[in-house]
Design a protein around this motif. Structure first.
Motif, PDB file in Angstrom:
ATOM      1  N   LEU A 117      45.830 -32.840  57.761  1.00 53.03           N
ATOM      2  CA  LEU A 117      47.173 -32.265  57.637  1.00 53.03           C
ATOM      3  C   LEU A 117      48.232 -33.162  58.276  1.00 53.03           C
ATOM      4  N   PRO A 118      48.250 -34.446  57.961  1.00 53.60           N
ATOM      5  CA  PRO A 118      49.218 -35.329  58.618  1.00 53.60           C
ATOM      6  C   PRO A 118      50.619 -35.260  58.021  1.00 53.60           C
ATOM      7  N   ALA A 119      50.756 -34.708  56.816  1.00 54.80           N
ATOM      8  CA  ALA A 119      52.007 -34.832  56.070  1.00 54.80           C
ATOM      9  C   ALA A 119      52.966 -33.681  56.339  1.00 54.80           C
ATOM     10  N   LEU A 120      54.247 -33.998  56.213  1.00 52.53           N
ATOM     11  CA  LEU A 120      55.325 -33.010  56.265  1.00 52.53           C
ATOM     12  C   LEU A 120      56.061 -33.006  54.931  1.00 52.53           C
ATOM     13  N   PRO A 121      56.737 -31.904  54.580  1.00 49.20           N
ATOM     14  CA  PRO A 121      57.564 -31.919  53.369  1.00 49.20           C
ATOM     15  C   PRO A 121      58.618 -33.023  53.447  1.00 49.20           C
ATOM     16  N   ALA A 122      58.902 -33.643  52.334  1.00 43.77           N
ATOM     17  CA  ALA A 122      59.838 -34.770  52.320  1.00 43.77           C
ATOM     18  C   ALA A 122      61.237 -34.374  52.746  1.00 43.77           C
ATOM     19  N   ASP A 123      61.592 -33.109  52.597  1.00 43.75           N
ATOM     20  CA  ASP A 123      62.950 -32.681  52.909  1.00 43.75           C
ATOM     21  C   ASP A 123      63.079 -32.033  54.284  1.00 43.75           C
ATOM     22  N   VAL A 124      62.086 -32.183  55.139  1.00 41.81           N
ATOM     23  CA  VAL A 124      62.160 -31.578  56.463  1.00 41.81           C
ATOM     24  C   VAL A 124      63.292 -32.238  57.256  1.00 41.81           C
ATOM     25  N   THR A 125      63.937 -31.457  58.126  1.00 41.25           N
ATOM     26  CA  THR A 125      65.108 -31.937  58.864  1.00 41.25           C
ATOM     27  C   THR A 125      64.895 -31.764  60.370  1.00 41.25           C
ATOM     28  N   PRO A 126      65.696 -32.449  61.179  1.00 44.62           N
ATOM     29  CA  PRO A 126      65.645 -32.203  62.626  1.00 44.62           C
ATOM     30  C   PRO A 126      65.947 -30.755  62.979  1.00 44.62           C
ATOM     31  N   GLU A 127      66.811 -30.122  62.219  1.00 42.96           N
ATOM     32  CA  GLU A 127      67.101 -28.706  62.461  1.00 42.96           C
ATOM     33  C   GLU A 127      65.861 -27.848  62.277  1.00 42.96           C
ATOM     34  N   ASP A 128      65.028 -28.196  61.299  1.00 44.52           N
ATOM     35  CA  ASP A 128      63.762 -27.484  61.125  1.00 44.52           C
ATOM     36  C   ASP A 128      62.897 -27.603  62.375  1.00 44.52           C
ATOM     37  N   PHE A 129      62.931 -28.757  63.007  1.00 39.52           N
ATOM     38  CA  PHE A 129      62.112 -28.989  64.195  1.00 39.52           C
ATOM     39  C   PHE A 129      62.453 -28.018  65.328  1.00 39.52           C
ATOM     40  N   THR A 130      63.668 -27.512  65.331  1.00 40.80           N
ATOM     41  CA  THR A 130      64.076 -26.609  66.405  1.00 40.80           C
ATOM     42  C   THR A 130      63.641 -25.163  66.151  1.00 40.80           C
ATOM     43  N   ASP A 131      63.035 -24.908  65.006  1.00 45.27           N
ATOM     44  CA  ASP A 131      62.602 -23.559  64.622  1.00 45.27           C
ATOM     45  C   ASP A 131      61.067 -23.521  64.626  1.00 45.27           C
ATOM     46  N   TRP A 132      60.507 -23.070  65.730  1.00 44.86           N
ATOM     47  CA  TRP A 132      59.043 -23.074  65.887  1.00 44.86           C
ATOM     48  C   TRP A 132      58.354 -22.295  64.777  1.00 44.86           C
ATOM     49  N   ASP A 133      58.828 -21.105  64.492  1.00 41.92           N
ATOM     50  CA  ASP A 133      58.173 -20.271  63.489  1.00 41.92           C
ATOM     51  C   ASP A 133      58.209 -20.923  62.118  1.00 41.92           C
ATOM     52  N   ARG A 134      59.323 -21.564  61.782  1.00 37.29           N
ATOM     53  CA  ARG A 134      59.421 -22.235  60.479  1.00 37.29           C
ATOM     54  C   ARG A 134      58.403 -23.375  60.382  1.00 37.29           C
ATOM     55  N   MET A 135      58.315 -24.192  61.422  1.00 39.29           N
ATOM     56  CA  MET A 135      57.396 -25.329  61.366  1.00 39.29           C
ATOM     57  C   MET A 135      55.947 -24.856  61.310  1.00 39.29           C
ATOM     58  N   CYS A 136      55.628 -23.804  62.046  1.00 41.47           N
ATOM     59  CA  CYS A 136      54.259 -23.290  61.990  1.00 41.47           C
ATOM     60  C   CYS A 136      53.955 -22.660  60.628  1.00 41.47           C
ATOM     61  N   ALA A 137      54.956 -22.046  60.020  1.00 39.24           N
ATOM     62  CA  ALA A 137      54.761 -21.496  58.675  1.00 39.24           C
ATOM     63  C   ALA A 137      54.520 -22.609  57.664  1.00 39.24           C
ATOM     64  N   LEU A 138      55.227 -23.735  57.810  1.00 41.08           N
ATOM     65  CA  LEU A 138      54.996 -24.878  56.919  1.00 41.08           C
ATOM     66  C   LEU A 138      53.579 -25.407  57.071  1.00 41.08           C
ATOM     67  N   ILE A 139      53.119 -25.493  58.314  1.00 38.74           N
ATOM     68  CA  ILE A 139      51.755 -25.971  58.569  1.00 38.74           C
ATOM     69  C   ILE A 139      50.730 -24.994  57.986  1.00 38.74           C
ATOM     70  N   ALA A 140      50.951 -23.702  58.204  1.00 40.75           N
ATOM     71  CA  ALA A 140      50.002 -22.700  57.719  1.00 40.75           C
ATOM     72  C   ALA A 140      49.900 -22.714  56.205  1.00 40.75           C
ATOM     73  N   ASP A 141      50.998 -23.029  55.532  1.00 41.34           N
ATOM     74  CA  ASP A 141      51.010 -23.007  54.071  1.00 41.34           C
ATOM     75  C   ASP A 141      50.667 -24.362  53.458  1.00 41.34           C
ATOM     76  N   ALA A 142      50.419 -25.364  54.297  1.00 39.87           N
ATOM     77  CA  ALA A 142      50.135 -26.708  53.782  1.00 39.87           C
ATOM     78  C   ALA A 142      48.735 -26.773  53.175  1.00 39.87           C
ATOM     79  N   ARG A 143      48.618 -27.601  52.163  1.00 37.42           N
ATOM     80  CA  ARG A 143      47.309 -27.876  51.556  1.00 37.42           C
ATOM     81  C   ARG A 143      46.740 -29.146  52.174  1.00 37.42           C
ATOM     82  N   PRO A 144      45.517 -29.093  52.667  1.00 39.89           N
ATOM     83  CA  PRO A 144      44.936 -30.295  53.281  1.00 39.89           C
ATOM     84  C   PRO A 144      44.763 -31.407  52.249  1.00 39.89           C
ATOM     85  N   LEU A 145      44.927 -32.639  52.713  1.00 43.85           N
ATOM     86  CA  LEU A 145      44.788 -33.786  51.823  1.00 43.85           C
ATOM     87  C   LEU A 145      43.325 -34.142  51.571  1.00 43.85           C
ATOM     88  N   TRP A 146      42.453 -33.689  52.468  1.00 45.88           N
ATOM     89  CA  TRP A 146      41.008 -33.897  52.319  1.00 45.88           C
ATOM     90  C   TRP A 146      40.288 -32.934  53.242  1.00 45.88           C
TER      91      TRP A 146
END
Length: 384
Positions: A117-146
Motif C-alpha cells: 500500500l505505498p501509493a496515494l491518490p494523485a490528487d491528494v493535498t497537504p490539506e488532506d494530510f491535516t484530516d486524520w479520518d480522511r487519510m485513514c479512510a483513503l488507506i482503508a479503501d485502497a486496493r493493494p498493489l500486490w
C-alpha cells in the motif's frame, strides 16, 4: 561529559563550523550517546537565517522521514508492554482496513514496507494530510498493489497512517500523544521529540530552507516511474510541506520534528538504559534491529534492507533518515546512538550529515575496540 571524548567533540564542532562558515549549511545539530550517556552534543549556525536566530541544542527541526523511527519506537514500546504484536492482522483492530482483500496484512508488513500500500491518490493535498479520518479512510479503501510480503516498496507517506491508526485503535489515543507519554516524557525530551508539533512550540522550530531537495524531487518525479505514486506532486517531502504550520500541527507520523540530542537519546534507550529508562528488552532489540526483508525496492530500484520499522545498514546500525539529510541511527554492538539534523535541506551535496555520522561511528568504534582490548587483557570486557 566524559573527558575522553573531548577530541571527538572538538572534531565534530570544527566540522559543523566549517559547514556553516562555507555557506553549505544554515544550522546543524549532532548528538551521540555511548552506553546510555551523552558523549557529543554540538550545534552551530542559525535556526532562521532571515532573523539571525541562533540554532541551539533544544531547537526542534523538522527532519522528514527520520520521524518514522519515532513511530516505530512507539510500536515496540507498546509491544514490550503487551499492548501490540507485530504479527497482529491490522483488520482485527481496524475492521474497515480489510476492504479489497487487505485482511491478511499485518503490522509486520507495514513496518517492513511490504504491505502493498505505498501509493496515494494523485490528487491528494497537504490539506488532506491535516484530516486524520480522511487519510485513514483513503488507506482503508485502497486496493493493494500486490499481496502482502510479495514486494518491498517504500511507504513514504502511507506508513504513518497505517501504523498510526493501529496505535490509535489499540490505545484510544493519537500516536503523537502515545509518543509523548511513553517515550519523550520518560526520557525527559517532551519538548524536543514530536510527531505533531503543539501550537505553542511552532515558534521554537528552525526555519527550513531548500538547497537542492526540491530539484531532486522534481527529477525523481520525472525519472523514477513509481515515485509520484508514493509522493504525488502536491505532497512531495521537501521544505515547502515541511514548513506548513497546518501540516506540522497535524499527526502525520511518516515524518517528525526533533532535536539531535532527543532522537539520539531515544535510540540510546532502545539499545540500553538511559538514566534508568530502557524502552525495550535486549531480546526485542535483537528482533527489531535484525534484517526482516532485503530486496530491490520498488520506488528507487536499489537493494534495501529493513528491520521492523527501521532501515538496517551493513555497518550493524539501524535507524531512519529523512529527505534533505537528517538521520538518526543506533549501533547495538557498540552501544552507540548518533543523530545529525540540519535545516537546510540538501541533495547532491556530498551528504554532510552522513559524513558526520560516519565520523562519530569510526572514532567511537576505534576507541571501543582499544578499550575492549585493554580491559579484556586485564580480565574484563568493556561492555561487561
Amino acid at each position: 561529559m566524559d573527558g575522553r571524548w573531548d577530541g571527538l567533540r572538538a572534531e565534530v564542532r570544527a566540522t559543523i563550523d566549517d559547514l556553516v562558515a562555507s555557506g553549505r549549511e544554515a544550522g546543524v545539530q549532532v548528538a551521540a550517546y555511548l552506553d546510555g550517556a551523552p558523549i557529543v552534543e554540538e550545534q552551530g549556525g542559525l535556526a532562521d537565517t532571515t532573523t539571525g536566530r541562533p540554532l541551539t541544542v533544544d531547537t526542534p527541526i523538522h527532519a522528514v522521514s527520520t520521524g518514522k523511527g519515532l513511530t516505530s519506537t512507539v510500536v515496540h514500546v507498546l509491544a514490550e508492554q503487551g499492548r501490540l504484536d507485530p504479527d497482529l492482522r491490522i483488520a482485527e483492530v481496524w475492521p474497515e482496513f480489510a476492504r479489497h482483500g487487505k485482511d491478511a496484512i499485518t503490522l509486520r508488513h507495514a513496518l517492513t514496507h511490504t504491505a502493498g500500500l505505498p501509493a496515494l491518490p494523485a490528487d491528494v493535498t497537504p490539506e488532506d494530510f491535516t484530516d486524520w479520518d480522511r487519510m485513514c479512510a483513503l488507506i482503508a479503501d485502497a486496493r493493494p498493489l500486490w499481496a502482502p510480503g510479495e514486494r518491498l516498496a517504500y511507504h513514504a507517506w502511507t506508513f504513518g497512517w497505517i501504523v498510526g491508526e493501529v496505535v490509535r485503535r489499540t490505545t484510544g489515543r493519537p500516536i503523537s500523544q502515545v509518543l509523548a507519554e511513553k517515550v519523550a516524557g520518560p526520557l525527559g525530551v517532551a519538548g524536543e521529540l514530536f510527531l505533531r508539533v503543539p501550537e505553542a512550540d511552532l515558534p521554537r522550530l528552525a526555519r527550513l530552507e531548500d538547497a537542492g531537495l526540491a530539484a531532486l524531487m522534481t527529477w525523481a518525479g520525472a525519472n523514477l516511474p513509481n515515485f509520484d505514486a508514493v509522493a504525488p506532486a502536491a505532497v512531495r517531502p521537501d521544505a515547502t510541506i515541511g514548513s506548513r504550520r497546518d501540516v506540522l500541527r497535524a499527526d502525520v507520523p511518516a515524518v517528525g520534528t526533533v532535536t539531535a540530542r532527543a532522537v539520539a537519546r531515544m535510540y540510546a534507550a532502545l539499545v540500553g538504559p538511559v538514566d534508568g529508562v530502557r524502552l525495550i528488552s535486549p531480546a526485542r532489540l535483537s528482533e527489531v534491529s535484525a534484517v526482516a526483508v532485503r530486496a530491490e525496492e520498488w520506488v528507487f530500484g536499489q537493494e534495501t534492507a529493513f528491520g521492523l520499522g527501521y532501515a538496517v545498514d551493513d555497518d550493524g546500525s539501524f535507524g531512519t533518515a529523512g529527505s534533505g539529510g537528517s538521520l538518526a541511527f543506533a549501533y547495538p554492538q557498540l552501544g552507540l546512538a548518533v543523530a545529525a539534523v540540519r535545516n537546510r535541506l540538501g541533495a547532491g551535496d556530498g551528504d554532510p550529515m552522513e559524513q558526520l555520522r560516519t565520523l562519530v561511528r569510526d572514532r567511537v568504534a576505534g576507541e571501543v575496540r582499544r578499550w575492549r582490548t585493554v580491559e579484556t587483557g586485564a580480565g574484563r570486557s568493556y561492555r561487561g
